[in-house]
Design an enzyme around this catalytic site. Structure first.
Site, PDB file in Angstrom:
ATOM      1  N   HIS A 245       0.802  -1.224   0.000  1.00 27.69           N
ATOM      2  CA  HIS A 245       0.000   0.000   0.000  1.00 27.69           C
ATOM      3  C   HIS A 245       0.837   1.277   0.000  1.00 27.69           C
ATOM      4  O   HIS A 245       0.657   2.149   0.857  1.00 27.69           O
ATOM      5  CB  HIS A 245      -0.943   0.013   1.208  1.00 27.69           C
ATOM      6  CG  HIS A 245      -1.697  -1.263   1.418  1.00 27.69           C
ATOM      7  ND1 HIS A 245      -2.027  -1.741   2.674  1.00 27.69           N
ATOM      8  CD2 HIS A 245      -2.174  -2.170   0.535  1.00 27.69           C
ATOM      9  CE1 HIS A 245      -2.684  -2.886   2.558  1.00 27.69           C
ATOM     10  NE2 HIS A 245      -2.790  -3.175   1.269  1.00 27.69           N
ATOM     11  N   PRO A 246       1.748   1.473  -0.949  1.00 27.69           N
ATOM     12  CA  PRO A 246       2.536   2.714  -0.976  1.00 27.69           C
ATOM     13  C   PRO A 246       1.658   3.928  -1.278  1.00 27.69           C
ATOM     14  O   PRO A 246       0.784   3.887  -2.152  1.00 27.69           O
ATOM     15  CB  PRO A 246       3.541   2.458  -2.107  1.00 27.69           C
ATOM     16  CG  PRO A 246       2.877   1.441  -2.984  1.00 27.69           C
ATOM     17  CD  PRO A 246       2.097   0.567  -2.054  1.00 27.69           C
TER      18      PRO A 246
END
Length: 621
Positions: free
Chosen positions: A556-557
């Site tokens: 989940h950058p």
């Protein structure tokens, strides 16, 4: 090198010829390595060569020429040398991926390749870049077809704008997923064959998707609404008006309706999720089935390599069909080289379209006065730098991820964690402390990371994997990463000490839950302390290790082109408009000001909806 892989696989898996599946592992491993970037491929092959050379020095012969007992002694000796354990770990993970897949395909025929889907995917107007003209025009170009890009394309197309979406990957259908084993899909669906690595202390794997639908094709389907306190922080600290609680809630509602989000029914959770619920109930912890965008889920446990039944409503099934119905078109296998700008326009530079490249190296241009950047938090900053739009000092900084680790609990009864929902139950007891625990199991061959040992010990662990229940924990981090580079993304991420402590607490909490549910031991994923027989033993060993010794990954950058009111700290303004140029919007995970603290798909889509609606109402910025 193939001989080195053969010998290494035989040694790690204690292959004595008594089963057929180990012989198929080297070829599958070789295919995996071919899909990885050159640096990762060279690292694994180099580690394999080093182990083979160690065997030659110790035994006088390469691994492939040794007896099973001799190979075993080589690996046991290697594992006993702390300085060489990292070399062994470098090859163990990909070998276990390949080994787990082959074992399941041989011993559970049909488990990896589900039956044909009962329906066809909705139509999409997809055109391969090879068939797209060298020059064309549009009202808006959207770069990226994932969570943010899809919702932006739909929003703009519904206003009557001519929208073109550029996607570097290709379209995959539910029928494609149903015809291929999970690991066969893995390499193509993930950028860099799933081996995207953020350099740092420690290095972490950060997998992202590359396909029509982006990472929504390969995520777990877990749909959390943005926590209220996160929205409050975005308003009060970053001046982001679109995070107004009432307005943002309406956007979240719209996204949930589109994705058909609902709590997962108990009847398809599988024993892995039900075991987590039992442990949470005994401890009195907050827990329950996760909300997911998967109506009619059949529990195939393959979300992360494309749902083979069409139940998971990733955006190529739920959002992009509506966008295409409204007139949007998707150009596939199109690498966005740079955003075109007219620097001499009155009022300052303005977007003029996008220059893109086909796989054969030829270029094409789409001219448009509005460009939506939705290439993802890892790839939007390099795109802007290539375009001459990367001068803001915070561009590429502020990278937030969810550092993650997992553990497994051994039970006397069979769990078969890969039969059921891949990510089924959320345990939120520690969420106020930034720790979110989820019952998570990998598809066949992709859930073996925590198995300890080498040789016969590892082979036994693999054969008894059906008795393991698995949990994973995500940490709400202090954004401490950075995306460098222009032509290629270079990632740097150093684990914050506070987050390291949280990870160790998460391992303890997961162990406590598993022991409460009846586990006889917990596998930690820590090479120096791989197992604990009680919660007290687990606490003791966690007091003797560091977070850097955990088996870490990250997901989940977000945050690398953050929106905000302060022009000194935010590359984009509170409405998603990139500073320094007119007509460029940011509408992906990179726009989020800080870590959203939950699985972020709904948050990204709601943000993109707010940004694109404002742009559609006011025209190009």
């Amino acid at each position: 090198m193939s001989g080195r892989l053969d010998g290494l696989v035989a040694a790690l898996l204690a292959d004595d010829g008594s089963a057929l599946w180990p012989a198929a592992v080297p070829d599958r491993l070789g295919g995996m390595l071919d899909a990885m970037p050159s640096a990762a491929r060279a690292g694994v092959r180099g580690a394999a060569a080093a182990i083979d050379a160690y065997a030659a020095v110790r035994m006088g012969r390469r691994l492939r020429h040794l007896t099973p007992g001799e190979r075993e002694s080589v690996l046991v000796s290697l594992a006993a040398r702390p300085a060489l354990v990292a070399v062994l770990d470098a090859v163990k993970v990909p070998v276990m991926l390949a080994a787990g897949t082959e074992r399941m395909l041989h011993e559970e025929p049909g488990s990896g390749v589900p039956s044909a889907p009962p329906f066809e995917d909705p139509p999409l107007d997809c055109v391969p870049s090879a068939e797209w003209p060298d020059r064309s025009t549009a009202d808006a170009v959207v770069i990226g077809s994932g969570a943010g890009g899809a919702i932006a394309a739909r929003t703009l197309a519904r206003t009557g704008m001519r929208v073109v979406v550029l996607e570097e990957g290709r379209r995959h259908t539910t029928a494609d997923f149903g015809r291929r084993a999970p690991l066969d899909r893995f390499a193509e669906l993930y950028r860099d064959g799933g081996a995207t690595i953020a350099l740092g202390n420690p290095p972490v794997v950060l997998p992202v998707g590359r396909a029509v639908g982006g990472t929504t094709v390969v995520n777990s389907g877990t749909c959390y609404r943005t926590p209220d306190h996160v929205l409050t922080r975005w308003r009060e600290t970053f001046g982001v008006d679109l995070a107004d609680a009432t307005a943002f809630a309406a956007h979240l509602d719209e996204v949930e309706r589109t994705l058909r989000v609902a709590p997962q029914p108990l009847d398809v959770l599988g024993r892995n999720g039900r075991t987590a619920l039992v442990g949470a109930e005994i401890l009195g912890w907050r827990a329950g089935p996760l909300s997911r965008n998967a109506p009619g889920c059949k529990g195939s446990c393959q979300c992360v390599v494309g749902c083979p039944t069409g139940a998971k409503q990733s955006v190529q099934l739920s959002v992009l069909p509506d966008a295409c119905a409204a007139g949007a078109r998707i150009v596939t296998r199109a690498y966005a080289r740079r955003i075109l700008t007219d620097p001499d326009r009155p009022g300052g530079p303005r977007a003029g379209g996008v220059s893109a490249r086909r796989p054969d190296g030829t270029d094409f241009e789409i001219l448009a006065p509005l460009v939506v950047v939705a290439a993802g938090a890892l790839h939007s900053p390099p795109l802007l730098r290539r375009s001459g739009l990367g001068c803001h000092p915070r561009l590429g900084r502020n990278l937030a991820v969810h550092p993650a680790t997992s553990v497994a609990g051994r039970f006397t009864e069979r769990i078969t964690a890969w039969h059921g929902v891949l990510q089924s139950v959320g345990i939120e007891q520690q969420h106020d402390d930034g720790i979110l625990i989820e019952a998570t199991a990998g598809p066949p061959g992709m859930g073996s990371f925590v198995l300890p040992g080498v040789g016969r010990a590892l082979r036994t662990e693999l054969e008894e994997a059906g008795q393991l229940a698995t949990l994973g924990a995500l940490i709400a981090d202090r954004p401490s990463g950075r995306v460098l580079g222009a032509r290629h993304s270079v990632l740097r991420y150093d684990l914050d000490p506070r987050d390291g402590r949280r990870l160790l607490r998460a391992v303890e909490a997961m162990g406590e839950l598993l022991f409460a549910a009846g586990a006889t031991e917990v596998l930690t994923g820590i090479a120096a302390a791989p197992r604990a027989g009680s919660i007290n033993e687990l606490r003791q060993l966690l007091g003797e290790v560091t977070a850097q010794q955990l088996h870490l990954s990250a997901f989940h950058p977000t945050g690398t082109v953050a929106i905000g009111a302060d022009p000194q700290t935010a590359p984009a303004d509170p409405h998603g408009r990139l500073r320094g140029v007119h007509g460029v919007l940011v509408a992906d995970g990179s726009a989020l000001p800080s870590c959203p603290e939950v699985n972020p798909q709904l948050t990204i889509m709601a943000t993109a909806l707010a940004v694109s609606e404002a742009a559609a109402a006011g025209g190009p910025a």
